[in-house]
Write an enzyme that holds these catalytic residues in place. Structure first.
Site, PDB file in Angstrom:
ATOM      1  N   ALA A   1     -58.874  12.790  -8.326  1.00 50.29           N
ATOM      2  CA  ALA A   1     -58.581  13.442  -7.050  1.00 50.29           C
ATOM      3  C   ALA A   1     -58.344  12.418  -5.944  1.00 50.29           C
ATOM      4  O   ALA A   1     -57.207  12.081  -5.622  1.00 50.29           O
ATOM      5  CB  ALA A   1     -59.717  14.401  -6.685  1.00 50.29           C
ATOM      6  N   CYS A   2     -59.420  11.899  -5.370  1.00 47.93           N
ATOM      7  CA  CYS A   2     -59.299  11.054  -4.184  1.00 47.93           C
ATOM      8  C   CYS A   2     -58.728   9.674  -4.469  1.00 47.93           C
ATOM      9  O   CYS A   2     -58.332   8.962  -3.544  1.00 47.93           O
ATOM     10  CB  CYS A   2     -60.647  10.946  -3.483  1.00 47.93           C
ATOM     11  SG  CYS A   2     -61.220  12.562  -2.901  1.00 47.93           S
TER      12      CYS A   2
END
Length: 203
Positions: free
Chosen positions: A123-124
């Site tokens: 994700a990040c």
């Protein structure tokens, strides 16, 4: 034992202290606790070492957190101690690239090679990497200083960004690529201390 003349550090195709920046995203206790792709303590030690390497070479550093303003804890203490001079850019976005202040901080470094360490891989790490690649940056995820919520998620995240052009590296490779020649005495001694003495000879 004659070194070639040093390449232009701004146009060198490899990482140099003059052409790269370190981006660290969401190394907060809650995110660290959810990492299951590698030992969280080792991963944290690795990102702290990466930060020590970056500060030794004087790389610009962009440090970001998520939802601290909403009650989430800030950057883990051992990392923040090394990055004490770096202000935390807090955001609500999962994708840091969609935060105006974060983007401005990256652009302000003037660097096009981004060494990135972020939680979580899928994700990040993945989202800002993909966006930065689309905008012409070279991005280098530090594979042993990131982690996913599972081994499968971590591997999938890395495959996704690598397919888009990201160049996976390790914290050791970052150190040696920035150093490049042990005859560069201004950083050779501290980098040997950080990489070899403090870590590799003790593990």
């Amino acid at each position: 034992m004659t070194s070639e003349p040093r390449r232009d550090p701004l146009t060198d195709p490899l990482l140099t202290p003059e052409n790269s920046a370190l981006v660290v995203i969401d190394f907060q206790p809650t995110q660290v606790a959810a990492v299951h792709s590698m030992d969280a303590a080792l991963m944290t030690k690795n990102v702290v070492t990466l930060a020590r390497i970056a500060t030794t070479f004087g790389l610009p550093i962009v440090l970001s957190t998520v939802n601290v303003a909403k009650g989430q804890p800030p950057t883990v203490a051992e990392l923040k101690a090394v990055l004490a001079e770096s202000a935390e850019i807090d955001r609500t976005q999962i994708n840091a690239w969609e935060d105006i202040e974060f983007r401005a901080a990256v652009e302000a470094t003037g660097r096009r090679q981004l060494v990135i360490s972020a939680l979580w891989t899928e994700a990040c790490l993945a989202y800002p990497t993909l966006d930065a690649l689309r905008e012409g940056y070279e991005v280098f995820p530090v594979v042993d200083a990131i982690g996913g919520t599972s081994e499968e998620a971590h591997r999938a995240g890395l495959r996704r960004v690598e397919a888009a052009g990201a160049q996976p590296v390790s914290w050791v490779s970052v150190a040696t690529e920035l150093q490049r020649d042990w005859a560069r005495r201004d950083t050779a001694v501290p980098i040997r201390e950080i990489v070899v003495v403090d870590r590799l000879m003790k593990e």
